[in-house]
Design a protein around this motif. Structure first.
Motif: not given
Length: 251
Positions: A36-44, A85-87, A94-97, A119-122
């Protein structure tokens, strides 16, 4: 004898094939994981997010929540939050940590170079859960819109009825003026005053007041009558003395 395999060799080959076949059955495909991405930078946008995270593992699905309050710019649309979503859920963890609370980085000229990831892993979160949440939010949004539209319609109908009532009153006033009848405006009518009935105590107080006023008036009348009688007898006795030489009739 050559060309013949022994029973022991045959049993060993069958055992190896059985073990390999069993190990293949035990291997399960990796389960997907969602971050989960709690913030998306502007224009991304979605493409940019996919290009960044695909470096760490195979990406399945991506969803970015549009910012409905902010207007769309010429450079692109703005988003508030997102799900990736990662497969393989191990890669997602690992990405979230590793990327949480770190700079996005990349090229120094990039507008997001100094932005930070949140970022947070759900845990045990499936993409179907996100679909359910989005469907629920969509239904709530539609219900809110229906309520607001109904409220606007009620207000509009109220103003329309008031306008029609004013037009009818105006037409009646003009018709009466043409007929030569007197027309009383709403301002001349004034407010209606409703008198409240007196209580029993107030009624008795008014009655006592009237009785006291009557008694005072009666007493004054009697006193005045007594003075008039006294003055009449005084004048009569004075006249009698003048003609009788100051003697009473009895002498």
């Amino acid at each position: 004898m050559e060309g013949k395999t022994s029973v022991e060799e045959l049993s060993e080959n069958e055992t190896v094939d059985y073990v390999e076949e069993k190990s293949k059955k035990r291997r399960k495909p990796p389960e997907p994981g969602v971050i989960y991405l709690s913030k998306i930078p502007a224009l991304m946008n979605v493409k940019t997010v996919k290009d960044i995270f695909s470096q760490y593992g195979e990406i399945g699905k991506i969803f970015l929540q549009p910012n409905e309050k902010a207007p769309n710019t010429k450079k692109g649309r703005l988003f508030t939050e997102g799900w990736v979503e990662f497969l393989n859920k191990k890669i997602a963890k690992q990405v979230a940590e590793s990327l949480n609370n770190t700079l996005i980085g990349g090229k120094k000229k990039s507008r997001w170079h100094d932005e930070m990831w949140n970022i947070k892993y759900l845990h045990r979160f499936k993409w179907a859960h996100l679909n359910e949440r989005l469907a629920y939010e969509k239904a709530v949004h539609k219900q809110r819109l229906r309520t607001e539209i109904a409220q606007v319609k009620r207000v509009a109908n109220f103003h329309i009825q008031n306008s029609e009532t004013r037009q009818k009153r105006k037409a009646i006033k003009e018709r009466k003026q043409k007929q030569g009848k007197s027309v009383e405006s709403d301002d001349e009518k004034g407010d209606y005053e409703i008198a409240q009935r007196d209580t029993e105590e107030e009624t008795m107080a008014k009655k006592r007041k009237l009785d006291s006023v009557g008694e005072i008036s009666k007493g004054g009348k009697r006193k005045k009558e007594g003075i008039n009688k006294k003055s009449f007898f005084a004048r009569t006795s004075l006249i009698q003395n003048m003609f009788s030489g100051g003697l009473d009739e009895g002498d």
